[in-house]
Enzyme design. Structure first.
Site, short mmCIF file in Angstrom:
data_model
loop_
_atom_site.label_atom_id
_atom_site.label_comp_id
_atom_site.label_asym_id
_atom_site.label_seq_id
_atom_site.Cartn_x
_atom_site.Cartn_y
_atom_site.Cartn_z
N ARG A 159 0.82 -1.22 0.00
CA ARG A 159 0.00 0.00 0.00
C ARG A 159 0.85 1.27 0.00
O ARG A 159 0.62 2.20 -0.77
CB ARG A 159 -0.89 0.04 1.24
CG ARG A 159 -2.03 -0.98 1.25
CD ARG A 159 -2.90 -0.65 2.47
NE ARG A 159 -4.04 -1.52 2.63
CZ ARG A 159 -4.12 -2.50 3.52
NH1 ARG A 159 -3.09 -2.73 4.32
NH2 ARG A 159 -5.21 -3.23 3.63
N SER A 240 10.61 2.25 6.43
CA SER A 240 10.03 0.92 6.68
C SER A 240 10.41 0.43 8.08
O SER A 240 9.68 0.68 9.04
CB SER A 240 10.47 -0.06 5.59
OG SER A 240 11.88 -0.21 5.56
N ARG A 241 11.56 -0.24 8.20
CA ARG A 241 12.10 -0.65 9.50
C ARG A 241 13.61 -0.48 9.45
O ARG A 241 14.25 -0.75 8.42
CB ARG A 241 11.77 -2.12 9.80
CG ARG A 241 10.31 -2.38 10.19
CD ARG A 241 9.99 -1.84 11.57
NE ARG A 241 8.59 -2.03 11.93
CZ ARG A 241 7.64 -1.12 11.73
NH1 ARG A 241 7.92 0.05 11.17
NH2 ARG A 241 6.40 -1.35 12.11
N GLU A 270 16.34 1.55 17.72
CA GLU A 270 15.55 2.75 18.01
C GLU A 270 15.34 2.82 19.51
O GLU A 270 15.01 1.80 20.12
CB GLU A 270 14.17 2.67 17.32
CG GLU A 270 14.20 3.11 15.89
CD GLU A 270 12.82 3.08 15.24
OE1 GLU A 270 11.80 3.13 15.96
OE2 GLU A 270 12.78 3.00 14.01
N HIS A 289 11.00 8.36 13.87
CA HIS A 289 9.90 7.42 13.58
C HIS A 289 8.54 8.15 13.63
O HIS A 289 7.65 7.78 14.41
CB HIS A 289 9.92 6.23 14.55
CG HIS A 289 9.22 5.01 14.01
ND1 HIS A 289 9.66 3.74 14.23
CD2 HIS A 289 8.11 4.88 13.24
CE1 HIS A 289 8.85 2.87 13.64
NE2 HIS A 289 7.89 3.55 13.03
N ALA A 291 6.58 8.78 10.78
CA ALA A 291 5.88 8.65 9.49
C ALA A 291 4.36 8.73 9.63
O ALA A 291 3.69 9.33 8.80
CB ALA A 291 6.28 7.36 8.78
#
Length: 322
Positions: A159, A240-241, A270, A289, A291
């Site tokens: 997505r 993403s990660r 993180e 982080h 987003a």
């Protein structure tokens, strides 16, 4: 005696979700800024019927043992669920839910904002002005990279990856993508996106944007050899990660000038500490982080997470099962 279900919520989430849960269950809320320690988490889940977890909470066999047989549902306040041992939950009949869909566009907005900020050197330019180094207009001052007409390579075409392609189309970019499964031809045509093998996407793109889940296969997918295959002067964006990128190799590629820059919303580990080598590089932009951090999106995530939790408590199918 109250027969209301008992749930542990590992961090304060927007009221949209908390109020829905409090209407139907006794909510034990961890209200600190930092996540509960492992010991606290294991203690507070004892005997609960439901758990609302964040990415910072590892839900594994040990935690499931600690919770005991009353636990019916784990609702993750996130799209990703690499913090949860889904198989262990399934084996014990514990339902697992996440919050997909609602943060798609918001995350793509942030990834594209990172792309633009790094390409046009906005953080460096801001520092330049604040440090009183701006003496005059100069023909060679803080030259960046054009975004319009450039080639964007998207790795992971779910997505969010597809929304990234939609934004790129507005900038007249050429979009290449690599994904485990190729999307239908009509989707490719709508988004002007061309499927290619990973090596080709890396080699041909001016920008690489990562939108893949973190799995054993994708851990350090972007390692030193992958970075070396990227175009000289390319830009890497990761929302993403953190584990998808080998950060030591990335620091080398940025330091050597092989990459023009990088924009990271996620890091490994993180949070990233201020003495991390990447933060000493002017061509690396790191944000914490954020987003999905728009007011509307976080409210909708809270509503979804609460809906999953409440469905699981009464044994109904989760609206958004993993």
């Amino acid at each position: 005696m109250s027969h209301r279900p008992h749930v542990f919520v590992t961090r304060r989430i927007p009221d949209a979700g908390l109020e829905a849960m409090r209407a139907a269950a006794d909510v034990d809320l961890w209200d600190e800024e930092l996540p509960p320690s492992r010991d606290v988490l294991l203690e507070r889940v004892r005997g609960v019927d439901g758990l609302l977890s964040l990415l910072t909470d590892r839900v594994d066999g040990e935690l499931l043992d600690s919770a005991g047989p009353s636990l019916k549902v784990v609702s993750n306040y996130a799209v990703g669920y690499d913090n949860i041992d889904v198989e262990a939950c399934r084996a014990l009949g514990v339902a697992v839910g996440n919050t997909p869909g609602v943060l798609t566009e918001t995350t793509a907005d942030l990834a594209f904002a990172l792309l633009m900020a790094v390409a046009r050197r906005l953080p460096e330019s801001y520092d330049f002005v604040r440090q009183d180094r701006w003496q005059t207009w100069g023909p060679l001052l803080l030259l960046g990279k054009d975004i319009h007409g450039a080639t964007l390579g998207i790795i992971g075409f779910g997505r969010i990856g597809r929304e990234m392609a939609r934004r790129a189309k507005g900038f007249g970019m050429r979009t290449l993508y690599y994904s485990r499964t190729r999307v239908p031809a009509e989707v490719e045509s709508e988004l002007d996106a061309t499927f290619m093998p990973l090596d080709e996407v890396l080699a041909q793109s001016d920008f690489i944007s990562l939108h893949t889940a973190l799995t054993e296969e994708t851990r350090h997918l972007i390692d030193a050899p992958a970075l070396a295959r990227m175009k000289q002067g390319a830009i890497l964006i990761n929302s993403s990660r953190g584990g998808v990128v080998d950060q030591a190799a990335l620091a080398d590629a940025l330091r050597s000038g092989h990459l023009f820059g990088a924009g990271l919303d996620v890091t490994d580990p993180e949070p990233m500490r201020a003495d991390d080598p990447l933060l000493s590089l002017p061509n690396c932009l790191v944000v914490p982080h954020i987003a999905s951090a728009s007011e509307r999106t976080r409210d909708r995530m809270a509503e979804k997470a609460a809906a999953n939790l409440l469905a699981g408590l009464v044994g109904e199918p989760l609206p958004d099962p993993v």
